[in-house]
Design an enzyme around this catalytic site. Structure first.
Site, PDB file in Angstrom:
ATOM      1  CG  ASP A   1      -0.304  -0.552   2.478  1.00  0.00           C
ATOM      2  OD1 ASP A   1       0.924  -0.556   2.560  1.00  0.00           O
ATOM      3  OD2 ASP A   1      -1.039  -0.961   3.383  1.00  0.00           O
TER       4      ASP A   1
ATOM      5  CD  GLU B   1      -8.936   0.759   7.935  1.00  0.00           C
ATOM      6  OE1 GLU B   1      -9.112  -0.037   8.875  1.00  0.00           O
ATOM      7  OE2 GLU B   1      -8.086   1.661   7.965  1.00  0.00           O
TER       8      GLU B   1
HETATM    9  C1  F6R Z   1       1.366  -1.520   6.165  1.00  0.00           C
HETATM   10  C2  F6R Z   1       0.134  -2.293   6.306  1.00  0.00           C
HETATM   11  C3  F6R Z   1      -0.673  -2.283   7.561  1.00  0.00           C
HETATM   12  C4  F6R Z   1       0.159  -2.602   8.815  1.00  0.00           C
HETATM   13  C5  F6R Z   1      -0.717  -2.539  10.071  1.00  0.00           C
HETATM   14  C6  F6R Z   1       0.094  -2.768  11.323  1.00  0.00           C
HETATM   15  O1  F6R Z   1       1.904  -1.700   4.876  1.00  0.00           O
HETATM   16  O2  F6R Z   1      -0.233  -2.912   5.381  1.00  0.00           O
HETATM   17  O3  F6R Z   1      -1.713  -3.227   7.443  1.00  0.00           O
HETATM   18  O4  F6R Z   1       0.721  -3.876   8.675  1.00  0.00           O
HETATM   19  O5  F6R Z   1      -1.327  -1.280  10.145  1.00  0.00           O
HETATM   20  O6  F6R Z   1       0.967  -1.690  11.506  1.00  0.00           O
HETATM   21  P1  F6R Z   1       2.116  -1.727  12.601  1.00  0.00           P
HETATM   22  O7  F6R Z   1       3.077  -2.777  12.176  1.00  0.00           O
HETATM   23  O8  F6R Z   1       2.738  -0.350  12.559  1.00  0.00           O
HETATM   24  O9  F6R Z   1       1.457  -2.032  13.910  1.00  0.00           O
END
Ligand code: F6R
Length: 245
Positions: free
Chosen positions: A67, A143
């Site tokens: 993303d 989401e």
């Molecule tokens: C980022 C992504 C998101 C993160 C998720 C967890 O490329 O795809 O789905 O994996 O928001 O984020 P962290 O690792 O910062 O807790």
């Protein structure tokens, strides 16, 4: 679903990096699906270390990221392109031409989504996809409520996701409101998937992932329809599952 419970974040990162290195050793021209965020940083650190110790050669590898924020140019310090360049790509011997991330600064969002889905089909699907998980169960920026049939698309970020990501920006107003993300169907095309989770903040999401049946209100539950998923979690993220068990 294969579950590996690591003692801590470091062990989780080492386990994931070993699996990635095995994949690259087995198939040097592999396609890796990659994620940004705090969770995979330790894995990227281990991969860089392994590269310097001669454990893997990235010269033939291609990558496809999940993303990118809408409105941020690649050189913006909070763009995911910048994140990947800074935390991994510029620190290993990958050809930057072989690294793919949606272009967030595009004038034509719909066209960028279909261009990216074509990239996934032409270069991919990933041999191995690395995922993190949001506290609300999002994967990529899919989401709750996202169709399991979705391909690359534009999303309006929820307040909770923007708040969770605000730590990387100077103020809440600077956090983009939209993103381009690979869809659930695009993610599930990957041959193998590793989902990482660390810390108590993710414990509820991991409990739901283990307990929930397929449900579009909990995007990560879509992974249950895939036949090669490995969950690598640390003890804190697995706490609630262990308590139930
Ligand atoms: C980022 C992504 C998101 C993160 C998720 C967890 O490329 O795809 O789905 O994996 O928001 O984020 P962290 O690792 O910062 O807790």
């Amino acid at each position: 679903m294969n579950v590996i419970v690591a003692n801590d974040y470091k062990e989780m990162s080492q386990t994931a990096s070993q699996m990635i290195e095995e994949q690259i050793t087995e198939k040097p021209d592999s396609v890796l699906g990659l994620a940004t965020g705090g969770t995979p940083l330790g894995t990227y650190h281990e991969l860089i270390k392994g590269y310097h110790e001669g454990r893997a050669d990235y010269s033939l590898l291609s990558t496809i990221n999940l993303d990118e924020y809408v409105g941020l140019a690649p050189e913006h310090p909070q763009s995911y392109r910048h994140f990947m360049d800074q935390h991994l790509f510029r620190l290993i011997n990958i050809d930057l031409e072989n690294t793919h991330i949606p272009f967030g600064k595009t004038e034509d969002l719909e066209q960028e989504c279909s261009r990216y889905e074509k990239v996934i089909d032409q270069i991919g699907p990933p041999d191995l996809q690395l995922l993190g998980i949001g506290e609300n169960g999002h994967i990529g920026f899919n989401e709750p409520g996202t169709s399991f049939d979705s391909e690359t698309h534009i999303v309006h970020l929820t307040d909770s996701t923007r708040e969770a990501n605000a730590r990387f920006f100077e103020s809440m107003e600077d956090v983009p409101t939209k993103a381009i993300t690979m869809g659930i169907r695009s993610i599930l095309k990957s041959r193998k998937i590793i989902l990482l989770a660390s810390g108590e903040r993710k414990a509820e999401a991991i409990l739901q992932l283990i307990q929930w049946e397929l449900d579009e209100q909990f995007p990560a539950s879509s992974l249950k329809s895939h036949d090669d998923i490995t969950l690598i979690v640390d003890k804190d993220a697995y706490k609630k599952v262990q308590r139930k068990g």
